[in-house]
Design a protein around this motif. Structure first.
Motif, PDB file in Angstrom:
ATOM      1  N   CYS A   1       0.835  -1.209   0.000  1.00 37.45           N
ATOM      2  CA  CYS A   1       0.000   0.000   0.000  1.00 37.45           C
ATOM      3  C   CYS A   1       0.870   1.260   0.000  1.00 37.45           C
ATOM      4  O   CYS A   1       0.605   2.232  -0.739  1.00 37.45           O
ATOM      5  CB  CYS A   1      -0.930   0.006   1.203  1.00 37.45           C
ATOM      6  SG  CYS A   1      -2.315  -1.113   1.059  1.00 37.45           S
TER       7      CYS A   1
ATOM      8  N   SER B   1      -6.844  -1.206   6.221  1.00 36.99           N
ATOM      9  CA  SER B   1      -7.181  -2.351   5.364  1.00 36.99           C
ATOM     10  C   SER B   1      -6.298  -3.569   5.670  1.00 36.99           C
ATOM     11  O   SER B   1      -6.770  -4.719   5.642  1.00 36.99           O
ATOM     12  CB  SER B   1      -7.034  -1.953   3.895  1.00 36.99           C
ATOM     13  OG  SER B   1      -5.707  -1.500   3.629  1.00 36.99           O
TER      14      SER B   1
ATOM     15  N   THR C   1     -12.356  -4.385   2.908  1.00 38.39           N
ATOM     16  CA  THR C   1     -11.174  -3.910   2.186  1.00 38.39           C
ATOM     17  C   THR C   1     -11.562  -3.203   0.890  1.00 38.39           C
ATOM     18  O   THR C   1     -10.855  -2.289   0.435  1.00 38.39           O
ATOM     19  CB  THR C   1     -10.233  -5.078   1.884  1.00 38.39           C
ATOM     20  OG1 THR C   1     -10.954  -6.128   1.207  1.00 38.39           O
ATOM     21  CG2 THR C   1      -9.628  -5.638   3.155  1.00 38.39           C
TER      22      THR C   1
ATOM     23  N   CYS D   1     -12.317   0.332   1.813  1.00 35.89           N
ATOM     24  CA  CYS D   1     -11.059   1.084   1.964  1.00 35.89           C
ATOM     25  C   CYS D   1     -10.490   1.458   0.598  1.00 35.89           C
ATOM     26  O   CYS D   1      -9.943   2.564   0.411  1.00 35.89           O
ATOM     27  CB  CYS D   1     -10.049   0.256   2.745  1.00 35.89           C
ATOM     28  SG  CYS D   1     -10.478  -0.004   4.476  1.00 35.89           S
TER      29      CYS D   1
ATOM     30  N   ALA E   1      -7.255  -5.565  -0.559  1.00 33.10           N
ATOM     31  CA  ALA E   1      -8.474  -6.047  -1.223  1.00 33.10           C
ATOM     32  C   ALA E   1      -8.170  -7.236  -2.135  1.00 33.10           C
ATOM     33  O   ALA E   1      -8.983  -8.168  -2.249  1.00 33.10           O
ATOM     34  CB  ALA E   1      -9.112  -4.905  -2.017  1.00 33.10           C
TER      35      ALA E   1
END
Length: 398
Positions: free
Chosen positions: A17, A43, A61, A64, A83
């Motif tokens: 991320c 997340s 997720t 998010c 995700a």
């Protein structure tokens, strides 16, 4: 040990991320802004719940991921890494219809708000959004592949386990059959030879005072009988030796060609035995040959042990596809002492059944006892022979 694996997954998702936050709208690299840390932390922290609640974790997720564009971040597969991990877990642990029902809306929602927060929307942005929307679906494809792989391995392992159980069961069955065969062989040998020895000893005791020379002959026959019993017992027990044991006996198994010698032994023990043979004799298979010999041997042994008679009749009838062996006694003579029942008839019937034949036994209407075995033979050939090499015609022997 599961906790370190989960910690590693969370750490990797958090780092991915942050790496996604390095890329900005003007295609330049810069330190991730503060919202990137917030989305990455929230997340990624949800990922440990994907095992127990994969649907809820995927939806959380996804929410998010939907906040990436409103918070001024550039949507990319790296930013929505949690995700994607949730989508993979969902595909592994859920049915296909659930995966489709959850991921198709999630893929659309991940890019639904992006056009509203970008002032200059180009074809390059469109291709990037398509990549973002397709990323959960690609992750699900990998998850389904992993699920199918696990199912395949499970099936293979189950088949291997069943095959192993089948092999073990087959091995136990063969061991049991071999034990029964050896027990049957030992019974036939011991019962026959000991019965003959007992009869010869009884004759010697009866003639000891009146006929010393005949007593000596009976004792000599007794010595031969016991020696033969030991040899036969040694040969049978030798079957239990290891295959590479060179000391194991290699003498051929007895057959119908040795019936005359068998009858002579019974005659010397005091039993009058006649043999009649009909039809054209052929060389039977080894198993049938041994079975016929053992049935005659056991039947005559039973006559000597149990029947109140001093004579018996053996008949061998050769047919095109079977040979019939019949042993009868006349039921006359002095009764023998009462003895407990044995396993002779059971063993004879098992022997006949083992080679595909049948055996009947019972009292005759005219008196005495009858044992009749019908044993299969292979297709007849042009050449024929007697069991002792004489011409193929019926004959009687005494």
């Amino acid at each position: 040990m599961w906790w370190w694996r989960e910690a590693a997954v969370v750490a990797v998702a958090f780092v991915l991320c942050l790496l996604g936050g390095l890329l900005h709208d003007d295609d330049t690299l810069a330190p991730p802004p503060a919202p990137t840390y917030l989305i990455a932390a929230v997340s990624s922290a949800m990922l440990p719940a994907r095992h127990r609640a994969p649907v809820a974790t995927t939806m959380a997720t996804t929410v998010c991921g939907m906040l990436v564009a409103p918070l001024g971040l550039l949507p990319s597969p790296l930013v929505i890494a949690p995700a994607l991990i949730s989508a993979y877990s969902l595909a592994v642990r859920s049915e296909l219809r659930v995966v489709v029902a959850v991921l198709l809306p999630s893929a659309a929602l991940l890019v639904a708000f992006t056009p509203f927060f970008e002032t200059d929307f180009s074809w390059e942005d469109t291709s990037r959004l398509v990549t973002v929307a397709a990323s959960p679906l690609v992750a699900a494809v990998f998850g389904r592949s992993a699920q199918h792989r696990r199912a395949y391995l499970t099936v293979v392992q189950e088949r291997a386990r069943r095959a192993e159980e089948t092999r073990d069961s087959e091995a136990r069955r063969k061991v049991a059959e071999e034990r029964v065969r050896i027990a049957r062989e030992l019974h036939d040998l011991v019962a026959h030879q000991i019965t003959l020895a007992n009869a010869q000893a009884a004759v010697a005791a009866h003639l000891f005072d009146t006929r010393p020379e005949q007593t000596r002959a009976s004792l000599e026959e007794l010595v031969k009988t016991t020696r033969q019993a030991l040899d036969d017992l040694r040969a049978t027990v030798g079957l239990l030796r290891q295959p590479d044991d060179t000391s194991a006996p290699t003498d051929p198994a007895p057959g119908l060609s040795q019936v005359p010698a068998l009858l002579s032994a019974f005659r010397r023990a005091g039993l009058e035995v006649w043999m009649h043979e009909d039809g054209t004799a052929r060389l039977p298979p080894p198993a049938v040959d041994l079975t016929a010999y053992r049935i005659i041997q056991e039947a005559l042994t039973n006559v000597t042990k149990h029947a109140p008679t001093s004579s018996a009749h053996v008949r061998i009838a050769w047919n095109r596809d079977h040979v019939t062996v019949t042993v009868t006694d006349n039921g006359s003579g002095s009764p023998t002492p009462e003895r407990p029942p044995g396993h002779g008839l059971i063993g004879m019937r098992e022997r006949a059944t083992a080679v595909g034949g049948t055996l009947t036994a019972g009292a005759r209407l005219q008196g005495g006892f009858l044992v009749c075995a019908l044993l299969p033979l292979p297709a007849a050939e042009n050449t024929a022979r007697r069991t002792d090499g004489t011409p193929a015609e019926a004959r009687d022997t005494l």
